[in-house]
Design a protein around this motif. Structure first.
Motif, mmCIF file in Angstrom:
data_model
loop_
_atom_site.group_PDB
_atom_site.id
_atom_site.type_symbol
_atom_site.label_atom_id
_atom_site.label_comp_id
_atom_site.label_asym_id
_atom_site.label_seq_id
_atom_site.Cartn_x
_atom_site.Cartn_y
_atom_site.Cartn_z
ATOM 1 N N TRP A 35 0.860 -1.195 0.000
ATOM 2 C CA TRP A 35 0.000 0.000 0.000
ATOM 3 C C TRP A 35 0.889 1.236 0.000
ATOM 4 C CZ3 TRP A 35 -4.817 0.420 -1.283
ATOM 5 C CH2 TRP A 35 -5.741 -0.592 -1.000
ATOM 6 N N TYR A 36 0.599 2.157 -0.940
ATOM 7 C CA TYR A 36 1.291 3.429 -1.027
ATOM 8 C C TYR A 36 0.269 4.556 -0.915
ATOM 9 C CZ TYR A 36 5.380 1.036 -3.034
ATOM 10 O OH TYR A 36 6.468 0.224 -3.252
ATOM 11 N N ARG A 37 0.728 5.722 -0.480
ATOM 12 C CA ARG A 37 -0.098 6.914 -0.515
ATOM 13 C C ARG A 37 0.643 8.000 -1.282
ATOM 14 N NH1 ARG A 37 -2.137 8.981 5.040
ATOM 15 N NH2 ARG A 37 0.078 9.367 5.394
ATOM 16 N N GLN A 38 -0.131 8.732 -2.070
ATOM 17 C CA GLN A 38 0.409 9.847 -2.824
ATOM 18 C C GLN A 38 -0.380 11.089 -2.446
ATOM 19 O OE1 GLN A 38 -0.149 9.782 -7.105
ATOM 20 N NE2 GLN A 38 1.806 10.799 -7.419
ATOM 21 N N ALA A 39 0.328 12.104 -1.972
ATOM 22 C CA ALA A 39 -0.311 13.371 -1.613
ATOM 23 C C ALA A 39 0.085 14.427 -2.629
ATOM 24 C CB ALA A 39 0.118 13.791 -0.217
ATOM 25 N N ALA A 40 -0.839 15.282 -2.968
ATOM 26 C CA ALA A 40 -0.569 16.453 -3.813
ATOM 27 C C ALA A 40 0.071 16.098 -5.148
ATOM 28 C CB ALA A 40 0.321 17.447 -3.064
ATOM 29 N N GLY A 41 -0.238 14.921 -5.692
ATOM 30 C CA GLY A 41 0.180 14.577 -7.038
ATOM 31 C C GLY A 41 1.638 14.235 -7.221
ATOM 32 N N ARG A 42 2.386 14.129 -6.137
ATOM 33 C CA ARG A 42 3.812 13.790 -6.253
ATOM 34 C C ARG A 42 4.198 12.816 -5.165
ATOM 35 N NH1 ARG A 42 7.615 17.329 -9.575
ATOM 36 N NH2 ARG A 42 6.171 18.734 -10.605
ATOM 37 N N GLY A 43 5.325 12.182 -5.306
ATOM 38 C CA GLY A 43 5.958 11.459 -4.220
ATOM 39 C C GLY A 43 5.108 10.389 -3.570
ATOM 40 N N LEU A 44 5.201 9.171 -4.051
ATOM 41 C CA LEU A 44 4.528 8.057 -3.403
ATOM 42 C C LEU A 44 5.308 7.607 -2.180
ATOM 43 C CD1 LEU A 44 3.706 7.861 -6.548
ATOM 44 C CD2 LEU A 44 2.963 5.573 -5.913
ATOM 45 N N GLN A 45 4.567 7.288 -1.141
ATOM 46 C CA GLN A 45 5.173 6.844 0.116
ATOM 47 C C GLN A 45 4.651 5.459 0.452
ATOM 48 O OE1 GLN A 45 3.770 8.839 3.692
ATOM 49 N NE2 GLN A 45 5.832 8.813 4.553
ATOM 50 N N GLY A 96 7.309 -11.721 -5.978
ATOM 51 C CA GLY A 96 8.449 -12.164 -5.191
ATOM 52 C C GLY A 96 9.740 -11.518 -5.621
ATOM 53 N N GLY A 97 9.800 -11.062 -6.883
ATOM 54 C CA GLY A 97 10.959 -10.307 -7.361
ATOM 55 C C GLY A 97 10.751 -8.832 -7.107
ATOM 56 N N PRO A 98 11.681 -7.998 -7.523
ATOM 57 C CA PRO A 98 11.583 -6.583 -7.176
ATOM 58 C C PRO A 98 10.578 -5.769 -7.990
ATOM 59 C CG PRO A 98 13.560 -7.002 -8.443
ATOM 60 C CD PRO A 98 12.966 -8.336 -8.148
ATOM 61 N N GLU A 99 10.285 -6.157 -9.226
ATOM 62 C CA GLU A 99 9.444 -5.315 -10.072
ATOM 63 C C GLU A 99 8.010 -5.285 -9.532
ATOM 64 O OE1 GLU A 99 9.585 -6.278 -14.189
ATOM 65 O OE2 GLU A 99 8.636 -4.399 -14.804
ATOM 66 N N GLN A 100 7.499 -4.062 -9.348
ATOM 67 C CA GLN A 100 6.152 -3.889 -8.794
ATOM 68 C C GLN A 100 5.202 -3.341 -9.855
ATOM 69 O OE1 GLN A 100 6.055 -1.782 -5.037
ATOM 70 N NE2 GLN A 100 7.898 -2.828 -4.303
ATOM 71 N N TYR A 101 3.926 -3.755 -9.717
ATOM 72 C CA TYR A 101 2.870 -3.347 -10.641
ATOM 73 C C TYR A 101 1.740 -2.742 -9.820
ATOM 74 C CZ TYR A 101 5.449 -6.463 -13.714
ATOM 75 O OH TYR A 101 6.440 -7.075 -14.434
ATOM 76 N N PHE A 102 1.194 -1.648 -10.316
ATOM 77 C CA PHE A 102 0.261 -0.862 -9.525
ATOM 78 C C PHE A 102 -1.173 -0.983 -10.020
ATOM 79 C CE2 PHE A 102 2.780 1.661 -6.555
ATOM 80 C CZ PHE A 102 4.057 1.341 -6.984
ATOM 81 N N GLY A 103 -2.090 -0.863 -9.057
ATOM 82 C CA GLY A 103 -3.505 -0.823 -9.356
ATOM 83 C C GLY A 103 -3.939 0.578 -9.759
ATOM 84 N N PRO A 104 -5.240 0.745 -10.045
ATOM 85 C CA PRO A 104 -5.738 2.034 -10.529
ATOM 86 C C PRO A 104 -5.871 3.097 -9.444
ATOM 87 C CG PRO A 104 -7.508 0.458 -10.373
ATOM 88 C CD PRO A 104 -6.254 -0.300 -10.091
ATOM 89 N N GLY A 105 -5.832 2.706 -8.176
ATOM 90 C CA GLY A 105 -5.847 3.683 -7.095
ATOM 91 C C GLY A 105 -7.231 4.030 -6.583
ATOM 92 N N THR A 106 -7.260 4.548 -5.353
ATOM 93 C CA THR A 106 -8.471 5.078 -4.725
ATOM 94 C C THR A 106 -8.186 6.494 -4.277
ATOM 95 O OG1 THR A 106 -9.262 2.929 -3.915
ATOM 96 C CG2 THR A 106 -10.067 4.896 -2.781
ATOM 97 N N ARG A 107 -9.037 7.412 -4.733
ATOM 98 C CA ARG A 107 -8.871 8.814 -4.333
ATOM 99 C C ARG A 107 -9.763 9.079 -3.130
ATOM 100 N NH1 ARG A 107 -5.934 12.100 -7.094
ATOM 101 N NH2 ARG A 107 -6.099 10.820 -8.967
ATOM 102 N N LEU A 108 -9.134 9.348 -1.977
ATOM 103 C CA LEU A 108 -9.850 9.563 -0.724
ATOM 104 C C LEU A 108 -9.820 11.035 -0.342
ATOM 105 C CD1 LEU A 108 -11.193 8.575 1.948
ATOM 106 C CD2 LEU A 108 -8.876 8.284 2.858
ATOM 107 N N THR A 109 -10.993 11.577 -0.080
ATOM 108 C CA THR A 109 -11.113 12.934 0.429
ATOM 109 C C THR A 109 -11.794 12.875 1.787
ATOM 110 O OG1 THR A 109 -11.322 13.822 -1.813
ATOM 111 C CG2 THR A 109 -12.006 15.251 0.006
ATOM 112 N N VAL A 110 -11.118 13.390 2.786
ATOM 113 C CA VAL A 110 -11.681 13.436 4.133
ATOM 114 C C VAL A 110 -12.153 14.869 4.382
ATOM 115 C CG1 VAL A 110 -11.290 13.014 6.583
ATOM 116 C CG2 VAL A 110 -10.122 11.616 4.870
ATOM 117 N N THR A 111 -13.422 15.017 4.715
ATOM 118 C CA THR A 111 -13.991 16.363 4.856
ATOM 119 C C THR A 111 -14.300 16.708 6.308
ATOM 120 O OG1 THR A 111 -16.214 15.497 4.533
ATOM 121 C CG2 THR A 111 -15.023 16.202 2.568
#
Lengths: 111, 107
Positions: A35-45, A96-111
């Motif tokens: 699981w990664y999070r991306q804030a403000a359109g840059r830099g996945l963590q 199991g190897g290093p190459e990772q593949y990503f899903g389409p993502g979920t955009r979460l807005t907390v109000t």
């Protein structure tokens, strides 16, 4: 071929509400899941990763938790959302190897 | 952990132009990946390139691991190339992303 699904695609939740995001992978067995999070359109963590059922490693202490109830299912949860939890959440897998593949993502807005 | 830095942070091109994106990483990485994030947020794998040179159509990448950098070349750019390009370095199970290069290709 392998595919990765995430749902929901978008989510708007009030502060203090619970969260459950789901990720599933098809076409492979015993993947490593991330699981990664991306804030403000840059830099996945990287938030969490799992090398098997019930095995979760956390990279960043925070308001979130992860679980892996089945081989190809990875869930991201929170008991009480904070404003700072808003962002774009991406699930990834590797065979199991290093190459990772990503899903389409979920955009979460907390109000 | 490792650090990954990308340059330039922003790039505007006219359609048909060529460009080079750079990725520097601070420590020895086991492997390196390049991604394109499209306007809908999808991260698309471009290259898995721990060393050497690979080409895929108009895109190519070169990684010189001993000098801790990787380059992504885009030739004859098209408007569909717009988006953010990320490099990411592996160390064990960790994949550390650079800050990205935001590319806009104008028609």
């Amino acid at each position: 071929s392998q595919t990765i699904h995430q749902w929901p695609a978008t989510l708007v939740q009030p502060v203090g509400s619970p969260l459950s995001l789901e990720c599933t992978v098809e076409g492979t067995s015993n993947p490593n899941l991330y699981w990664y999070r991306q804030a403000a359109g840059r830099g996945l963590q990287l938030l969490f990763y799992s090398v098997g059922i019930g095995q979760i490693s956390s990279e960043v202490p925070q308001n979130l938790s992860a679980s892996r109830p089945q081989d190809r299912q990875f869930i991201l949860s929170s008991k009480k959302l904070l404003l700072s939890d808003s962002g774009f959440y991406l699930c990834a897998w590797s065979a199991g190897g290093p190459e990772q593949y990503f899903g389409p993502g979920t955009r979460l807005t907390v109000t | 952990g490792i650090q990954v830095e990308q340059s330039p942070p922003d790039l505007i091109l006219q359609e048909g132009a060529n460009s080079t994106l750079r990725c520097n990483f601070s420590d020895s990485v086991n492997n390196l990946q390049w991604f394109h994030q499209n306007p809908w947020g999808q991260l698309i794998n471009l290259f898995y390139i721990p060393s050497g040179t690979k080409q895929n159509g108009r895109l190519s990448a070169t990684t010189v691991a001993t000098e801790r950098y990787s380059l992504l070349y885009i030739s004859s750019s098209q408007t569909t190339d717009s988006g953010v390009y990320f490099c990411a370095g592996h160390q064990g199970n960790m994949l550390t992303f650079g800050g990205g290069t935001r590319l806009m290709v104008k028609p």
